[in-house]
Write a protein that holds these residues in place. Structure first.
Motif, PDB file in Angstrom:
ATOM      1  N   GLN A  54     -22.685  21.501  59.143  1.00 26.10           N
ATOM      2  CA  GLN A  54     -24.331  22.416  58.734  1.00 26.10           C
ATOM      3  C   GLN A  54     -25.490  21.266  58.954  1.00 26.10           C
ATOM      4  O   GLN A  54     -24.963  20.467  58.603  1.00 26.10           O
ATOM      5  N   ASP A  55     -26.163  22.212  59.215  1.00 24.08           N
ATOM      6  CA  ASP A  55     -27.573  21.889  59.808  1.00 24.08           C
ATOM      7  C   ASP A  55     -28.218  21.371  57.499  1.00 24.08           C
ATOM      8  O   ASP A  55     -27.978  21.829  57.024  1.00 24.08           O
ATOM      9  N   LYS A  56     -29.023  20.100  57.860  1.00 22.29           N
ATOM     10  CA  LYS A  56     -29.495  19.698  56.438  1.00 22.29           C
ATOM     11  C   LYS A  56     -29.650  20.928  56.185  1.00 22.29           C
ATOM     12  O   LYS A  56     -30.090  20.987  54.844  1.00 22.29           O
ATOM     13  N   ARG A  57     -31.300  21.119  56.985  1.00 24.05           N
ATOM     14  CA  ARG A  57     -32.595  21.979  56.537  1.00 24.05           C
ATOM     15  C   ARG A  57     -31.700  23.561  55.608  1.00 24.05           C
ATOM     16  O   ARG A  57     -31.820  23.753  54.472  1.00 24.05           O
ATOM     17  N   ILE A  58     -30.526  23.345  56.119  1.00 22.57           N
ATOM     18  CA  ILE A  58     -30.234  24.737  55.789  1.00 22.57           C
ATOM     19  C   ILE A  58     -29.137  24.921  54.866  1.00 22.57           C
ATOM     20  O   ILE A  58     -29.491  25.619  53.750  1.00 22.57           O
ATOM     21  N   THR A  59     -28.831  23.743  54.489  1.00 22.33           N
ATOM     22  CA  THR A  59     -28.031  23.183  53.396  1.00 22.33           C
ATOM     23  C   THR A  59     -29.124  23.060  51.828  1.00 22.33           C
ATOM     24  O   THR A  59     -28.390  23.497  51.224  1.00 22.33           O
ATOM     25  N   ASP A  60     -30.073  22.733  52.593  1.00 22.44           N
ATOM     26  CA  ASP A  60     -31.234  22.314  51.573  1.00 22.44           C
ATOM     27  C   ASP A  60     -31.795  23.582  50.698  1.00 22.44           C
ATOM     28  O   ASP A  60     -32.176  23.907  49.504  1.00 22.44           O
ATOM     29  N   LYS A  61     -32.056  24.689  51.655  1.00 21.17           N
ATOM     30  CA  LYS A  61     -32.226  26.055  51.264  1.00 21.17           C
ATOM     31  C   LYS A  61     -31.592  26.781  50.466  1.00 21.17           C
ATOM     32  O   LYS A  61     -31.749  27.589  49.587  1.00 21.17           O
ATOM     33  N   GLU A  62     -29.958  26.046  50.792  1.00 25.36           N
ATOM     34  CA  GLU A  62     -29.317  27.448  50.185  1.00 25.36           C
ATOM     35  C   GLU A  62     -28.727  26.573  48.512  1.00 25.36           C
ATOM     36  O   GLU A  62     -28.871  27.086  47.261  1.00 25.36           O
ATOM     37  N   LYS A  63     -29.874  25.563  48.509  1.00 20.20           N
ATOM     38  CA  LYS A  63     -29.474  24.929  47.539  1.00 20.20           C
ATOM     39  C   LYS A  63     -30.517  25.650  46.026  1.00 20.20           C
ATOM     40  O   LYS A  63     -30.454  25.661  44.889  1.00 20.20           O
ATOM     41  N   LYS A  64     -31.720  25.636  46.643  1.00 24.45           N
ATOM     42  CA  LYS A  64     -32.533  25.963  46.198  1.00 24.45           C
ATOM     43  C   LYS A  64     -32.615  28.183  45.635  1.00 24.45           C
ATOM     44  O   LYS A  64     -31.920  28.733  45.886  1.00 24.45           O
TER      45      LYS A  64
END
Length: 64
Positions: A54-64
């Protein structure tokens, strides 16, 4: 006697089973070679897409 070992994992086995199923459907339903190739390409692309990270930006959004 030489032994040949192929590193054949679970994902490879699932891909092989999918290819065999599509080959069986091609024979049973009298598909053309073009339909067989299109179906195989779709399975391989889906298999490849499932193994991508997965793209890092997607994983960062999921963590929020």
């Amino acid at each position: 006697m030489p032994t040949f070992w192929i590193d054949f994992g679970t994902k490879d086995a699932i891909l092989a089973i999918a290819i065999i199923i599509i080959l069986g459907m091609t024979i049973f339903f009298h598909w053309s070679a073009g339909e067989f190739i299109i179906a195989e390409c779709a399975v391989v692309i889906a298999f490849y897409g499932g193994t991508l990270k997965q793209d890092k930006r997607i994983t960062d959004k999921e963590k929020k």
